[in-house]
Motif scaffolding. Structure first.
Motif, PDB file in Angstrom:
ATOM      1  N   THR A 139      85.924  31.019  34.918  1.00 54.18           N
ATOM      2  CA  THR A 139      85.308  29.775  34.480  1.00 54.18           C
ATOM      3  C   THR A 139      83.858  29.748  34.923  1.00 54.18           C
ATOM      4  O   THR A 139      83.412  30.593  35.711  1.00 54.18           O
ATOM      5  CB  THR A 139      86.033  28.554  35.059  1.00 54.18           C
ATOM      6  N   ASP A 140      83.100  28.737  34.424  1.00 54.42           N
ATOM      7  CA  ASP A 140      81.709  28.625  34.829  1.00 54.42           C
ATOM      8  C   ASP A 140      81.581  28.398  36.335  1.00 54.42           C
ATOM      9  O   ASP A 140      80.669  28.930  36.980  1.00 54.42           O
ATOM     10  CB  ASP A 140      81.004  27.509  34.057  1.00 54.42           C
ATOM     11  N   VAL A 141      82.501  27.650  36.900  1.00 49.70           N
ATOM     12  CA  VAL A 141      82.452  27.392  38.341  1.00 49.70           C
ATOM     13  C   VAL A 141      82.656  28.679  39.126  1.00 49.70           C
ATOM     14  O   VAL A 141      81.956  28.961  40.115  1.00 49.70           O
ATOM     15  CB  VAL A 141      83.496  26.339  38.735  1.00 49.70           C
ATOM     16  N   MET A 142      83.597  29.520  38.679  1.00 48.12           N
ATOM     17  CA  MET A 142      83.858  30.779  39.367  1.00 48.12           C
ATOM     18  C   MET A 142      82.643  31.700  39.305  1.00 48.12           C
ATOM     19  O   MET A 142      82.277  32.345  40.299  1.00 48.12           O
ATOM     20  CB  MET A 142      85.080  31.458  38.758  1.00 48.12           C
ATOM     21  N   VAL A 143      82.002  31.770  38.133  1.00 42.59           N
ATOM     22  CA  VAL A 143      80.818  32.613  37.993  1.00 42.59           C
ATOM     23  C   VAL A 143      79.704  32.098  38.899  1.00 42.59           C
ATOM     24  O   VAL A 143      79.028  32.867  39.598  1.00 42.59           O
ATOM     25  CB  VAL A 143      80.355  32.660  36.529  1.00 42.59           C
ATOM     26  N   ALA A 144      79.495  30.779  38.909  1.00 45.22           N
ATOM     27  CA  ALA A 144      78.448  30.197  39.739  1.00 45.22           C
ATOM     28  C   ALA A 144      78.707  30.454  41.221  1.00 45.22           C
ATOM     29  O   ALA A 144      77.792  30.793  41.984  1.00 45.22           O
ATOM     30  CB  ALA A 144      78.336  28.694  39.466  1.00 45.22           C
ATOM     31  N   GLN A 145      79.957  30.332  41.644  1.00 44.88           N
ATOM     32  CA  GLN A 145      80.281  30.553  43.055  1.00 44.88           C
ATOM     33  C   GLN A 145      80.037  31.990  43.473  1.00 44.88           C
ATOM     34  O   GLN A 145      79.628  32.263  44.609  1.00 44.88           O
ATOM     35  CB  GLN A 145      81.748  30.161  43.307  1.00 44.88           C
ATOM     36  N   LEU A 146      80.273  32.944  42.562  1.00 43.89           N
ATOM     37  CA  LEU A 146      80.006  34.351  42.866  1.00 43.89           C
ATOM     38  C   LEU A 146      78.539  34.557  43.210  1.00 43.89           C
ATOM     39  O   LEU A 146      78.197  35.234  44.189  1.00 43.89           O
ATOM     40  CB  LEU A 146      80.401  35.225  41.666  1.00 43.89           C
ATOM     41  N   PHE A 147      77.639  33.972  42.414  1.00 37.89           N
ATOM     42  CA  PHE A 147      76.206  34.164  42.642  1.00 37.89           C
ATOM     43  C   PHE A 147      75.719  33.381  43.859  1.00 37.89           C
ATOM     44  O   PHE A 147      74.802  33.834  44.554  1.00 37.89           O
ATOM     45  CB  PHE A 147      75.421  33.781  41.383  1.00 37.89           C
ATOM     46  N   GLU A 148      76.307  32.243  44.113  1.00 45.05           N
ATOM     47  CA  GLU A 148      75.945  31.487  45.309  1.00 45.05           C
ATOM     48  C   GLU A 148      76.317  32.261  46.578  1.00 45.05           C
ATOM     49  O   GLU A 148      75.543  32.314  47.544  1.00 45.05           O
ATOM     50  CB  GLU A 148      76.626  30.121  45.294  1.00 45.05           C
TER      51      GLU A 148
END
Length: 337
Positions: free
Chosen positions: A55-64
């Protein structure tokens, strides 16, 4: 499944390697990368392919977790992998050649949809200035970078006279001396503005169809640089007040002209005809045909004032006035054009 990721990073050596390593461990493949300098930090935009179910949240958390901040992740299509420069050049082509609305093209280039991104906090608005003085507003959930703003403004400045921009509507200065000459690409805006000042009747006599206004850049360009002939204009000061197109159509040299209403009955149409006849003779024509709507008696009178002996015929409601060019002098002999 493709995602566009926008993240702000500390501008130091090795930071991209850390991002790439984190993506590799998560089996997220980096397909494209753009760097937007925002000193002392840097904003990177990546298009990545993530495993099914992400999901978008999972992708964002990876980069964070890899060191990014202000991360946004948006679902995108395969078109997002294309080179940015190529996409913008294609956008110019679509506005000028395919007559697409510039706002629609920019929405695609800047990918303003969909708005459902991680940590959505409201839309950012880009205000672009047209050459007419009007504004074009583009909004997006993901904040625009300064590079994107500069690209979009450059595109609007380049093709801003197409479609929505309004040409000048102030009547021409009637005190200056008219100059007749060959038209060129620099006359696009002036020719568009002249058409905007013309009445519906004048436009119909020239084109034999109701003409859509404002004129598109594509049409104006064809009027000043025709595919198979020469365009002529009458210039007064900085304005164009008359225009004609000399073309070879089906082995017949034809000339169609228009003079804006405020400058009619001053002999400009007659002068354009004489200049067109000289150009046609230099091109090897034995005769020249003037084409107009059937109700345009002014053209007939202008032909007479020009000293031509004419043969008048009617074709599909239009009048074709054909004149021989035996007695017409060449451009070199007249010193015109």
């Amino acid at each position: 499944m493709l995602w566009r990721v926008r993240t702000t990073l500390v501008d130091r050596p090795g930071i991209l390697a850390e991002i790439a390593l984190a993506c590799g461990r998560a089996e997220v493949n980096i397909l494209a990368l753009q760097v937007f300098p925002t000193s002392p930090r840097v904003t990177d935009e990546l298009v990545v392919s993530a495993p099914t179910g992400w999901t978008d949240v999972m992708v964002a958390q990876l980069f964070e977790a890899a060191g990014g901040s202000d991360v946004s992740a948006t679902r995108v299509s395969d078109a997002s992998v294309a080179d940015a420069t190529t996409r913008y050049l294609r956008g110019v082509h679509e506005v000028l050649e395919e007559e697409r609305d510039i706002a629609s093209v920019l929405h695609e280039l800047l990918e303003t949809e969909p708005p459902d991104v991680a940590d959505y906090a409201g839309h950012d608005v880009m205000v672009l200035n047209r050459r007419s003085g009007s504004e074009l507003r583009i909004s997006r959930a993901v904040p625009f970078t300064e590079v994107e703003r500069a690209r979009a403004q450059a595109l609007v400045s380049l093709v801003g006279d197409a479609g929505a921009d309004v040409p000048l509507i102030v009547p021409s200065n009637r005190d200056a001396v008219p100059l007749l000459r060959v038209a060129g690409l620099t006359d696009i805006e002036a020719v568009s503005a002249m058409h905007e000042r013309c009445s519906i009747d004048t436009l119909y006599e020239r084109y034999q169809v109701p003409l859509k206004m404002p004129m598109t850049t594509r049409m104006a360009r064809r009027l000043v640089v025709p595919d198979h002939g020469t365009a002529l204009v009458v210039q007064v000061g900085t304005d164009v007040v008359g225009h004609g197109v000399l073309e070879l159509i089906d082995e017949t040299w034809t000339f169609q002209l228009i003079v804006e209403d405020a400058w009619q009955r001053r002999g400009l149409g007659t002068r354009l005809m004489r200049l067109a006849a000289s150009h046609a003779k230099d091109a090897g024509a034995a005769r020249l045909t003037f084409v107009t709507a059937g109700s345009n008696d002014r053209l007939l009178r202008a032909v007479g004032r020009a000293g031509f002996v004419a043969r008048v015929e009617r074709h599909d409601g239009n009048v074709h006035i054909t004149v021989p060019l035996r007695e017409v002098r060449s451009i070199a002999a007249t010193g015109s054009g």
